[in-house]
Every structure is written in structure tokens, then in C-alpha cells.
Write an enzyme that holds these catalytic residues in place. Structure first.
Site, PDB file in Angstrom:
ATOM      1  N   ARG A   1      57.034  60.567 -37.111  1.00  0.00           N
ATOM      2  CA  ARG A   1      56.514  61.681 -36.327  1.00  0.00           C
ATOM      3  C   ARG A   1      57.590  62.131 -35.352  1.00  0.00           C
ATOM      4  O   ARG A   1      58.549  61.402 -35.107  1.00  0.00           O
ATOM      5  CB  ARG A   1      55.229  61.303 -35.591  1.00  0.00           C
ATOM      6  CG  ARG A   1      55.444  60.343 -34.448  1.00  0.00           C
ATOM      7  CD  ARG A   1      54.148  60.129 -33.659  1.00  0.00           C
ATOM      8  NE  ARG A   1      54.379  59.186 -32.583  1.00  0.00           N
ATOM      9  CZ  ARG A   1      53.422  58.580 -31.887  1.00  0.00           C
ATOM     10  NH1 ARG A   1      52.158  58.808 -32.175  1.00  0.00           N
ATOM     11  NH2 ARG A   1      53.714  57.741 -30.932  1.00  0.00           N
TER      12      ARG A   1
ATOM     13  N   GLU B   1      53.930  63.417 -25.665  1.00  0.00           N
ATOM     14  CA  GLU B   1      55.072  62.679 -25.129  1.00  0.00           C
ATOM     15  C   GLU B   1      56.415  63.324 -25.487  1.00  0.00           C
ATOM     16  O   GLU B   1      57.244  62.719 -26.178  1.00  0.00           O
ATOM     17  CB  GLU B   1      55.039  61.220 -25.606  1.00  0.00           C
ATOM     18  CG  GLU B   1      53.867  60.452 -25.042  1.00  0.00           C
ATOM     19  CD  GLU B   1      53.777  59.023 -25.560  1.00  0.00           C
ATOM     20  OE1 GLU B   1      54.442  58.700 -26.557  1.00  0.00           O
ATOM     21  OE2 GLU B   1      53.029  58.240 -24.961  1.00  0.00           O
TER      22      GLU B   1
ATOM     23  N   GLU C   1      46.847  57.685 -21.580  1.00  0.00           N
ATOM     24  CA  GLU C   1      46.898  56.604 -22.571  1.00  0.00           C
ATOM     25  C   GLU C   1      47.336  55.314 -21.903  1.00  0.00           C
ATOM     26  O   GLU C   1      48.279  55.311 -21.115  1.00  0.00           O
ATOM     27  CB  GLU C   1      47.957  56.869 -23.658  1.00  0.00           C
ATOM     28  CG  GLU C   1      47.648  57.942 -24.629  1.00  0.00           C
ATOM     29  CD  GLU C   1      48.787  58.076 -25.659  1.00  0.00           C
ATOM     30  OE1 GLU C   1      49.505  57.082 -25.918  1.00  0.00           O
ATOM     31  OE2 GLU C   1      48.954  59.182 -26.182  1.00  0.00           O
TER      32      GLU C   1
HETATM   33  C1  GAL Z   1      52.042  56.367 -27.425  1.00  0.00           C
HETATM   34  C2  GAL Z   1      51.662  57.535 -28.310  1.00  0.00           C
HETATM   35  C3  GAL Z   1      50.401  57.232 -29.078  1.00  0.00           C
HETATM   36  C4  GAL Z   1      50.501  55.884 -29.730  1.00  0.00           C
HETATM   37  C5  GAL Z   1      50.786  54.856 -28.678  1.00  0.00           C
HETATM   38  C6  GAL Z   1      50.854  53.448 -29.208  1.00  0.00           C
HETATM   39  O1  GAL Z   1      53.342  56.447 -26.952  1.00  0.00           O
HETATM   40  O2  GAL Z   1      51.470  58.704 -27.554  1.00  0.00           O
HETATM   41  O3  GAL Z   1      50.209  58.237 -30.052  1.00  0.00           O
HETATM   42  O4  GAL Z   1      51.518  55.901 -30.672  1.00  0.00           O
HETATM   43  O5  GAL Z   1      52.012  55.145 -28.070  1.00  0.00           O
HETATM   44  O6  GAL Z   1      51.098  52.528 -28.188  1.00  0.00           O
END
Ligand code: GAL
Length: 687
Positions: A132, A171, A330
Site C-alpha cells: 500500500r 498516514e 488509532e
Molecule cells: C497504522 C495504519 C493502519 C494499520 C496499523 C497497524 O500505521 O494506519 O492501517 O496498518 O498501522 O498497526
């Protein structure tokens, strides 16, 4: 002992132009939920998801972040039916939606048409589709396609009653930020022309007489691709700035479409302010561009005391938000899947982590992800709903946290009360990281971490501030690593000290200007008159060599770095007792105006830093807080009163004195004078 925080809320640096609402629309609770990827599951599973979300107290989910290939299946062929049904389902259940623009993963058909939009590494290798984030941010084809899908989403969902927030991209800056292709090179030249106006000025800024790098024409200028030896540092620094700006142009383009077609719905993009997680984005600049600052944070699972890094990331995030509320978009309920050893969180850690972010200004706690995936690279990543299902520790903790956050709804829009500020600048970090510095031991991030931890250990709540920001109101300002400092920043610090502030500066600060050119005269050019000293020569230490510093307040130990400091008005607090600069000043203090400027010329260990910081903090009038080191106390203050968050990261129960009586919000019990906080748990007192 003194009571806990009591100073006025101090606004942090970046003021943000008001551009509409700054909180998720229609969310009358703290945000609780996570990335929800229902496209990975048969539709029959969705009602169960929603039922369980309600059971857990979920209030908002992030949807559609990676769904471009399912929403636009060939150029211009849209399939929104599944997303319509999903948003309706969530709306019926009263769950708000943070809707992604899926522009972090263009579909395979896009690259069939535009293979040139795949990014190129510094070595000249083109990345492939299959992961990605394979994006050249200068690609006109990418920009047009991203604008296209964003417009379609806005047209379709602007008025959907579930829509609370737009989540642009994902991100920016990871996994790839810079692209070194020809299109990017042309874009870089346009950016340089806007910055430097003429090639002559660029030559001056980049110091091109050195190694015969003079340019006659714009078209001769290239990205800092692989060079036989170290590449021009000013060129690399401008490239880093350009890289952050090129991504920002794309963010702005999507944001402006959303503002135009869906006015009234705030726009965010999830930052990663932890210095260990994203290096390529200048969040001071980005913080001004979003309606709501949001952040992702992942613990380094194996690191001891990783809650300190969490606190630092949360404080940085709040500071780039200008002190206003922000949102943790997140983090993880348990283990991630991308570290060498993905340690599970200990019982209670999920809640402590979440509430530590809330304590430091987040208006909720969101996770990656709602339901654990069965396939793909993240199938071993934790989730709110784990593979083990609802008969699991994680699920029980998730449900309990949902109820805790409900009890805390009243804290919304209150502000964190900070004691002091730490100056930080991504551009200075980029500059210092380049090759051929006086010692490999000069590591800006290491010093920022160490100084932040020293403040944390003294129970000081720290804001971060840009070096040119207004620092009035902070009794104490720390400068752990500011190699690059403009004249304006130097003058700003001078005004701060003259006005009564206490400034503490670490070595290798104030050395170069914005072009990575050494300030004229002896080091540290931008700070000589503030600190009342000059540095005659650097004295890097050997690997493993340490030095002793003697002073009235006891001996200190340092390593890595020393300097020949020549006081020009400053007094000496500690002197080098051994090493190459034995007998010379090591830590100094300069009285200036009604304030003072301290200078620390060597890499103090944690005990040494604590000693110096304790004295400077006392001089600045900050209180001593006698609490166990890992009992974290943070205050938020708002119209409804003061909220004291106490997070006990130890296994031992703690008793914390309170500045008054109140109600503990998570247990609902009245508290008077002191608060019992069991090991590994959190308490929040409404005073
Ligand atoms: C973040 C990302 C998420 C997922 C996550 C896993 O950096 O935005 O999509 O990949 O990490 O820890």
C-alpha cells in the site's frame, strides 16, 4: 508535598485558522471505536458487528480508508451500493462515521493506465503495486484520480446522516514519502523557484561554490539521488521540506474538495507524531491545515517504560493542534504484527494507554482495528474483536473501556494544563540527521527523548513549541536539540529570557541557519548572547568514554560529547573534572534581563539530567511532586471544573494527595484529600 498541577492552561504554539467545525459532527460523546473494514467480511457479518459495537459502547468507526478498488472498480465505474448499505446500518445503530478518502491505495487498474505514478526510490528503483502507499505525490495522474474519487464520495455522502468526519488518505509520510522520479524532479524545481526566486539565490542558499556545484539553469537541478559521496546538505534539507510540502499539496486538494462539497463536516488526516514512527512530515505546518488534528500511536512493545513515548507523542500532537482538543484515531488493543517481537499488552494496559491519550487532550480513543482480519498482512494484528471472539480478555477490556469513556463524557473540550515547554522542530531534526556531523553520537531524537523523559519523571506536563512560537506564559523552556535555528528563533529566545523565563539549552543547538550554513562567528551563533558564552571547539568523546562533571550540587556523569565552553557573561555551575576539556565549564547559567539561560554542553545521563532539571525547575518556580516515577498525573481543566487523571503504570497500589475533594469518575466514589490508585489502573477525579 506540593499538590498536583495548578497553573493556568497555557496555549501551545500553532494557532490554526478556523475553517469550520473542529469536532466530529453529531458526536455527543468521546469517540470510541476503530478502523472498520467490513469489505473483508461477508455482509451477513455486519449486523453482528454492529450489535457488538453497541455492546462495547462504540460511538464512531473509521470506514473506507483502503476501499478505492471496491468503490471505483474501473476508471469512472463506481460501486457505492455496499457503502450505502453500511452507512445506513451504522446510522440506524447510532454509530457515527469517520469516512475515509481511499487515496492511499490507488487500484491496480490505475497503475495499468499510469505505471509512471509508482514511486521511485533514491537508488532509482521503482516500487510495485501489491502493498500500500505506492504513490508518487508529484504525479498529475495520481492527483487527478485522487481528486476524482474524493469528489464522488463527497457528492454521494455529504448529506448522509451518519457522516461525522472526513479522514483523508492514511498516514501521509509512511511507508513512502519521497519519490525521486523525473516528474518529482520537475516538481522540486518549481518548488525551489518559488522558494529561492532565482538560480543565483539558490546557489547562495545551497553554498554551491563548495565542491564545484554551481548551477546556471533550473533544469540542471535534481533531487538528491544516490551520489558517490555525501550529497549537498542544503539540497537534501530543501528536498525534505519539498517532500513534506508535496504531500501537503495533495492533502489540501482533497480537503478543499470536501470543504466545498460537504461544508460543515470537519476534515482530518491521521498524523503519526511519534518521532520513532514518521520522520518526513513537518507537523507544525500540517497542524494548521486540518480542522481537527488526529494521531495514530503504536507502542514499541519491547521498550521498557513505553508509556513515556506514548505521553510524548500525545503531548506533541496536542501541541501541533495549538493546545486544542485532538483525537487519537488509532492505537492497538494488544499486539501489533510488524515489530520483531509483538508483545501482548498486559492486563489493564489497553485502558491505561487509552486514558493516557485522553488525559493529554484526546477527545476519545480509537483503534486499528474493529475486527481482526483473517487474511492479508495484518491478520496477526490485534483488534477490538479478536480472533478469539467475545470470550476473551481483550473483548472484556474493550467493553470496560467503552463504559469508562462514557463516564468521562463531561471532560470534552477541556484543556490540558502544562507546566513547561520543549522546543522541537522537524526541519532542524532533518538537518542534523544528515551525513558528516562532528560525531555519530549527535542524535537529536535521542536527546529529545531523554529530556522529555527527565521532565516526565519529575511529573511535569510538557507542551512542545516551535522555536519561533510565543513562549510567554511558560515558566520553563527546554531545548534538547535545535541544531538549526534561525536568527528569528534566537531573538525569540532572547526575548523570552529577558522577560523572566528560564531557558535550558542542550549542546549542538543554534549552530546553523535555515540553509544549514553555520552562523557567522563562534558557535552557537544563534544563541551566543542569550547563553552568554562561545564554544571555542567541539570535543567529541570516544565510544564508551564518559566524563565527570563537578559542581556545588554534586558530581554528574556524561558521555558522547564535550566542548570547550568560553563564558562571556555566563557563570559556571559544573566543570569538567576529566576528559579532553578537564577544568573547563560544562554547565553554565547566564542571568539576562529578569530570566536566566542555562547551557548543558555534554550528554548527561538520566541522573545528571534530573539534577540539572530539578534546579532549573525550582528556579522557574515549578513545584516538586513527590510521586512514584511511573504514576502519571495530568490535569485537564474546563468550564465544568478540573479533571485529574492519575495513571498508575506500576504493579504497586499508590496513594496520591489531591488539591481538594471531588468525585472519582470511573468508580463514581467521592474522594477527599487523597486518592487510592490500584496498581496498573487509572483514576480520574473531577475536582
Ligand atoms: C497504522 C495504519 C493502519 C494499520 C496499523 C497497524 O500505521 O494506519 O492501517 O496498518 O498501522 O498497526
Amino acid at each position: 508535598m506540593d499538590h498536583l498541577p495548578s497553573r493556568a492552561t497555557t496555549p501551545a504554539a500553532a494557532p490554526r485558522p478556523a475553517a469550520g467545525p473542529t469536532a466530529p459532527v453529531g458526536l455527543d460523546a468521546l469517540a470510541y471505536g476503530g478502523d472498520y473494514n467490513p469489505e473483508q467480511w461477508p455482509e451477513e457479518v455486519w449486523p453482528e458487528d454492529v450489535r457488538l459495537m453497541r455492546e462495547a459502547g462504540v460511538t464512531m468507526v473509521s470506514v473506507g480508508i483502503f476501499s478505492w478498488s471496491l468503490l471505483e472498480t474501473e476508471r469512472g465505474r463506481y460501486e457505492f451500493g455496499w457503502l450505502d448499505r453500511l452507512l445506513d446500518l451504522l446510522h440506524e445503530a447510532g454509530i457515527r462515521v469517520d469516512l475515509g478518502t481511499p487515496t492511499v491505495v490507488p487500484p491496480a487498474w490505475f497503475y495499468r493506465e499510469h505505471p509512471e505514478a509508482l514511486p521511485v526510490s533514491r537508488e532509482g528503483v521503482r516500487y510495485e503495486f501489491g502493498g500500500r502507499g505506492a504513490i508518487c505525490h508529484s504525479s498529475p495522474a495520481y492527483r487527478a484520480a485522487a481528486a476524482g474519487i474524493t469528489e464522488q464520495l463527497a457528492l454521494r455522502y455529504a448529506d448522509h446522516p451518519a457522516l461525522a468526519l472526513w479522514h483523508v488518505h492514511n498516514e501521509y509520510g509512511v511507508p513512502v514519502s519521497a519519490c525521486y522520479c523525473e516528474e518529482s524532479a520537475a516538481h522540486f524545481r518549481r518548488w525551489l523557484a518559488a522558494r529561492h526566486t532565482t538560480v543565483k539565490e539558490l546557489n547562495a542558499a545551497w553554498g554551491t561554490p563548495f565542491w564545484g556545484q554551481h548551477y546556471n539553469r533550473w533544469e540542471d537541478i535534481r533531487p538528491p539521488r544516490l551520489t558517490p559521496t555525501a550529497c549537498n546538505p542544503a539540497q537534501q534539507l530543501d528536498w525534505a521540506r519539498f517532500t513534506s510540502d508535496a504531500m501537503l499539496e495533495n492533502f489540501r486538494s482533497e480537503r478543499d474538495i470536501l470543504h466545498r462539497l460537504a461544508p460543515g463536516v470537519p476534515v482530518t488526516t491521521n498524523f503519526m507524531t511519534a518521532l520513532s514512527q514518521c520522520e518526513s512530515v513537518d507537523y507544525w505546518a500540517w497542524g494548521r491545515e486540518v480542522d481537527l488534528v488526529s494521531n495514530d500511536h503504536y507502542l514499541v512493545a519491547e521498550a521498557e517504560r513505553n508509556h513515556v513515548n506514548l505521553a510524548m507523542s500525545a503531548d506533541l500532537t496536542r501541541s501541533v493542534a495549538g493546545g486544542k482538543p485532538w483525537l487519537l484515531l488509532e492505537h492497538s488493543t494488544g499486539a501489533v504484527n510488524w515489530q520483531p517481537r509483538n508483545l501482548a499488552k498486559r492486563p489493564g494496559e489497553l485502558a491505561r494507554n487509552s486514558l493516557a491519550h485522553v488525559a493529554r487532550g484526546s477527545e476519545g480513543a480509537m483503534f486499528f482495528q474493529w475486527r481482526a482480519s483473517r487474511y492479508g498482512t495484518e491478520k496477526f494484528h490485534s483488534a477490538m474483536l479478536p480472533h478469539a471472539g467475545t470470550d476473551s480478555r481483550i473483548w472484556r477490556e474493550v467493553v470496560a473501556l467503552g463504559s469508562d469513556l462514557t463516564s468521562l463524557a463531561g471532560i470534552r473540550d477541556s484543556r490540558v494544563v502544562a507546566d513547561a515547554a520543549v522546543l522541537w522542530d522537524w526541519q532542524s531534526w532533518w538537518a542534523q540527521k544528515l551525513e558528516w556531523r562532528p560525531s555519530v553520537e549527535l542524535d537529536a531524537r535521542e536527546r529529545a527523548d531523554a529530556w522529555y523523559a527527565a521532565g516526565y519523571d519529575r511529573h511535569l506536563t510538557l507542551d512542545f513549541a516551535h522555536p519561533e512560537a510565543d513562549l510567554t506564559g511558560y515558566p520553563l523552556v527546554l531545548v534538547p536539540a535545535l541544531y538549526l535555528m534561525t536568527e528569528a528563533a534566537g531573538q525569540n529566545l532572547r526575548r523570552y529570557v529577558e522577560g523572566g523565563g528560564t531557558l535550558v539549552v542542550s549542546y549542538f543547538s543554534g549552530i546553523v541557519d535555515e540553509h544549514d550554513t553555520v552562523h557567522a562567528g563562534p558557535h552557537p551563533g544563534a544563541l551566543r548572547d542569550v547563553l552568554g558564552l562561545t564554544i571555542e571547539e567541539f570535543a567529541p568523546l570516544r565510544a564508551g568514554q564518559s566524563v565527570r562533571l563537578t559542581g556545588a550540587a554534586g558530581d554528574l556523569t556524561a558521555d558522547g560529547w564535550a566542548e570547550w565552553v568560553v563564558p562571556q557573561g555566563a557563570g559556571t555551575l559544573w566543570t569538567y573534572a576529566d576528559g579532553p576539556t578537564a577544568g573547563h565549564p560544562a554547565v553554565t547559567r547566564h542571568a539576562l534581563g529578569t530570566g536566566s539561560a542555562w547551557y548543558v554542553s555534554s550528554r548527561l545521563d538520566a541522573a545528571g539530567l534530573d539534577t540539572v532539571l530539578a534546579r532549573a525547575a525550582a528556579e522557574a518556580g515549578l513545584p516538586e511532586r513527590e510521586l512514584p516515577r511511573d504514576v502519571e498525573v495530568v490535569e485537564r481543566a474546563g468550564e465544568l471544573g478540573r479533571y485529574l487523571f492519575v495513571i498508575n503504570h506500576t504493579d504497586e497500589d499508590a496513594v496520591v494527595p489531591l488539591p481538594g475533594d471531588g468525585v472519582e469518575l470511573l468508580t463514581g466514589s467521592a474522594v477527599r484529600g487523597a486518592l487510592d490508585v490500584p496498581g496498573n489502573s487509572t483514576r480520574v477525579v473531577h475536582l
